[in-house]
Design an enzyme around this catalytic site. Sequence first.
Site, PDB file in Angstrom:
ATOM      1  CB  THR A  70      -1.039  -0.067   1.162  1.00 21.79           C
ATOM      2  OG1 THR A  70      -1.937   1.018   1.024  1.00 21.79           O
ATOM      3  CG2 THR A  70      -0.394  -0.012   2.544  1.00 21.79           C
ATOM      4  CE  LYS A  74      -2.066   0.512  -3.314  1.00 19.34           C
ATOM      5  NZ  LYS A  74      -3.474   0.827  -3.543  1.00 19.34           N
ATOM      6  CG  ASN A  95      -3.407  -4.315  -4.949  1.00 19.80           C
ATOM      7  OD1 ASN A  95      -3.195  -5.106  -5.864  1.00 19.80           O
ATOM      8  ND2 ASN A  95      -4.548  -4.288  -4.283  1.00 19.80           N
ATOM      9  CG  ASP A 110      -5.936  -1.303  -5.567  1.00 20.60           C
ATOM     10  OD1 ASP A 110      -6.460  -1.844  -4.576  1.00 20.60           O
ATOM     11  OD2 ASP A 110      -4.877  -0.638  -5.505  1.00 20.60           O
ATOM     12  CB  ALA A 135      -4.583  12.530 -10.731  1.00 19.35           C
ATOM     13  CG  ASN A 158      -4.778  15.532  -8.768  1.00 20.97           C
ATOM     14  OD1 ASN A 158      -5.263  14.862  -7.853  1.00 20.97           O
ATOM     15  ND2 ASN A 158      -3.481  15.746  -8.882  1.00 20.97           N
ATOM     16  CB  VAL A 161      -2.665  21.656 -12.748  1.00 17.03           C
ATOM     17  CG1 VAL A 161      -3.015  21.631 -14.224  1.00 17.03           C
ATOM     18  CG2 VAL A 161      -3.621  22.556 -11.972  1.00 17.03           C
TER      19      VAL A 161
HETATM   20  P1  NAP Z   1      -1.661   8.778  -3.765  1.00 20.42           P
HETATM   21  O1  NAP Z   1      -1.021   8.078  -4.903  1.00 20.42           O
HETATM   22  O2  NAP Z   1      -0.811   9.323  -2.661  1.00 20.42           O
HETATM   23  O3  NAP Z   1      -2.564   9.973  -4.376  1.00 20.42           O
HETATM   24  C1  NAP Z   1      -3.288  10.829  -3.523  1.00 20.42           C
HETATM   25  C2  NAP Z   1      -4.267  11.676  -4.350  1.00 20.42           C
HETATM   26  O4  NAP Z   1      -5.050  12.456  -3.446  1.00 20.42           O
HETATM   27  C3  NAP Z   1      -3.588  12.662  -5.283  1.00 20.42           C
HETATM   28  O5  NAP Z   1      -4.439  12.920  -6.356  1.00 20.42           O
HETATM   29  C4  NAP Z   1      -3.458  13.889  -4.385  1.00 20.42           C
HETATM   30  O6  NAP Z   1      -3.384  15.105  -5.088  1.00 20.42           O
HETATM   31  C5  NAP Z   1      -4.774  13.853  -3.665  1.00 20.42           C
HETATM   32  N1  NAP Z   1      -4.698  14.533  -2.367  1.00 20.42           N
HETATM   33  C6  NAP Z   1      -3.968  14.145  -1.264  1.00 20.42           C
HETATM   34  N2  NAP Z   1      -4.177  15.016  -0.251  1.00 20.42           N
HETATM   35  C7  NAP Z   1      -5.029  15.968  -0.732  1.00 20.42           C
HETATM   36  C8  NAP Z   1      -5.599  17.137  -0.161  1.00 20.42           C
HETATM   37  N3  NAP Z   1      -5.345  17.494   1.103  1.00 20.42           N
HETATM   38  N4  NAP Z   1      -6.419  17.897  -0.927  1.00 20.42           N
HETATM   39  C9  NAP Z   1      -6.694  17.538  -2.214  1.00 20.42           C
HETATM   40  N5  NAP Z   1      -6.168  16.437  -2.813  1.00 20.42           N
HETATM   41  C10 NAP Z   1      -5.358  15.648  -2.070  1.00 20.42           C
HETATM   42  O7  NAP Z   1      -2.730   7.845  -3.028  1.00 20.42           O
HETATM   43  P2  NAP Z   1      -3.686   6.757  -3.697  1.00 20.42           P
HETATM   44  O8  NAP Z   1      -3.038   5.418  -3.649  1.00 20.42           O
HETATM   45  O9  NAP Z   1      -4.152   7.271  -5.007  1.00 20.42           O
HETATM   46  O10 NAP Z   1      -4.887   6.719  -2.632  1.00 20.42           O
HETATM   47  C11 NAP Z   1      -5.813   7.774  -2.547  1.00 20.42           C
HETATM   48  C12 NAP Z   1      -6.862   7.454  -1.497  1.00 20.42           C
HETATM   49  O11 NAP Z   1      -7.573   6.295  -1.845  1.00 20.42           O
HETATM   50  C13 NAP Z   1      -6.284   7.169  -0.110  1.00 20.42           C
HETATM   51  O12 NAP Z   1      -7.079   7.839   0.832  1.00 20.42           O
HETATM   52  C14 NAP Z   1      -6.431   5.685   0.073  1.00 20.42           C
HETATM   53  O13 NAP Z   1      -6.684   5.341   1.415  1.00 20.42           O
HETATM   54  C15 NAP Z   1      -7.640   5.379  -0.778  1.00 20.42           C
HETATM   55  N6  NAP Z   1      -7.583   3.999  -1.332  1.00 20.42           N
HETATM   56  C16 NAP Z   1      -8.574   3.137  -0.990  1.00 20.42           C
HETATM   57  C17 NAP Z   1      -8.545   1.844  -1.495  1.00 20.42           C
HETATM   58  C18 NAP Z   1      -9.622   0.862  -1.092  1.00 20.42           C
HETATM   59  O14 NAP Z   1      -9.407  -0.348  -1.280  1.00 20.42           O
HETATM   60  N7  NAP Z   1     -10.749   1.303  -0.592  1.00 20.42           N
HETATM   61  C19 NAP Z   1      -7.530   1.432  -2.366  1.00 20.42           C
HETATM   62  C20 NAP Z   1      -6.548   2.359  -2.727  1.00 20.42           C
HETATM   63  C21 NAP Z   1      -6.586   3.647  -2.190  1.00 20.42           C
HETATM   64  P3  NAP Z   1      -1.972  15.753  -5.514  1.00 20.42           P
HETATM   65  O15 NAP Z   1      -1.609  15.131  -6.815  1.00 20.42           O
HETATM   66  O16 NAP Z   1      -2.278  17.188  -5.597  1.00 20.42           O
HETATM   67  O17 NAP Z   1      -1.004  15.424  -4.391  1.00 20.42           O
END
Ligand code: NAP
Length: 286
Positions: A70, A74, A95, A110, A135, A158, A161
């Site tokens: 995670t 990943k 994952n 995923d 994104a 996102n 940008v």
């Molecule tokens: P990641 O690669 O770190 O990407 C995070 C994303 O969220 C990016 O688009 C980031 O924007 C945005 N972001 C983070 N903090 C923000 C804020 N304060 N305001 C606005 N945008 C914000 O993480 P990820 O793997 O994509 O995961 C994203 C979320 O999905 C997490 O919360 C995770 O727990 C959840 N998730 C859930 C599952 C499930 O099985 N349910 C699976 C995977 C992920 P920037 O590009 O601007 O940083």
Amino acid sequence: MNGFEIKATTDVYCIIGHPISHSLSPIIHNTAFKQYGIDAVYVAFDVKPEVLGTAVNGIKTLGIKGMTVTIPHKERIIPYLDSMDKIAQEIEAVNTVKNEGNKLIGYNTDVWGFLEPLKPYLTRLKEGSAILVGAGGAGRAIAYSLRELKINKLFIANRTVDRGIQLVKYASKLGLEANFIGFDEHTLNEKAKSADLIINATPLGMHGVGGSIPINYEHINKNAIVYDIIPNPLETPLLKEARKAGAITISGVNMLVYQAVLAFKIWTGIYPDPKLLLDMVIKNLS
Ligand code: NAP
């Protein structure tokens, strides 16, 4: 084996991430091992990015049978793997890892985990439009899933940008009609009015993070499906807005369970009962 009698022969599975203390994956997999009488245990390791390589070598050295990967590993884990399945290769994110005869094989569950809860709505979504907020790695897996759903128009918002535009390019390469939209209240509410599917793939609204993506119930179509991939809390601020609008809501706890169901199947050959695992996670969340 009741899940607590750990012996010298007990197989070990794990999750690696950073931070990891709030992970629900140990509950899911240990429940399944117990249910199906498998002599195995699943533990969580907090692995900082700078020691990822050492940790992955440890998986082989110690004979750990499989692992969940995670945030933030990943994508970074890929160079340490021996091979990957087709979806993981196409998304460039892993994952789930299976240790097969000391060869590490990467998978991405995923995509399936995201799609399974949408199965009852396939006809309604075909050729519809979707808003994807976020994104990151999950956003990428979701864009791939939306192609499988045959979504016609995709709007990606996102905070950063450049990263959003990168995902638009990726989605376009997959054959989706994708456009970047602003991550602001006005734009998101305007697009929400006609969206069939609205997805939050950011941590906004998550327990311990707070906030919300700025979409108000007055702008959500009552025929829309609103999917927040955050598993905790069960009802995020976005899902609250969607419920007020009369829309269909899907909690991220479903994706969490289904991605684990497929991982368990890859490791053990057994397809565990999703309902059993979902009930267990919900019980732990409440
Ligand atoms: P990641 O690669 O770190 O990407 C995070 C994303 O969220 C990016 O688009 C980031 O924007 C945005 N972001 C983070 N903090 C923000 C804020 N304060 N305001 C606005 N945008 C914000 O993480 P990820 O793997 O994509 O995961 C994203 C979320 O999905 C997490 O919360 C995770 O727990 C959840 N998730 C859930 C599952 C499930 O099985 N349910 C699976 C995977 C992920 P920037 O590009 O601007 O940083």
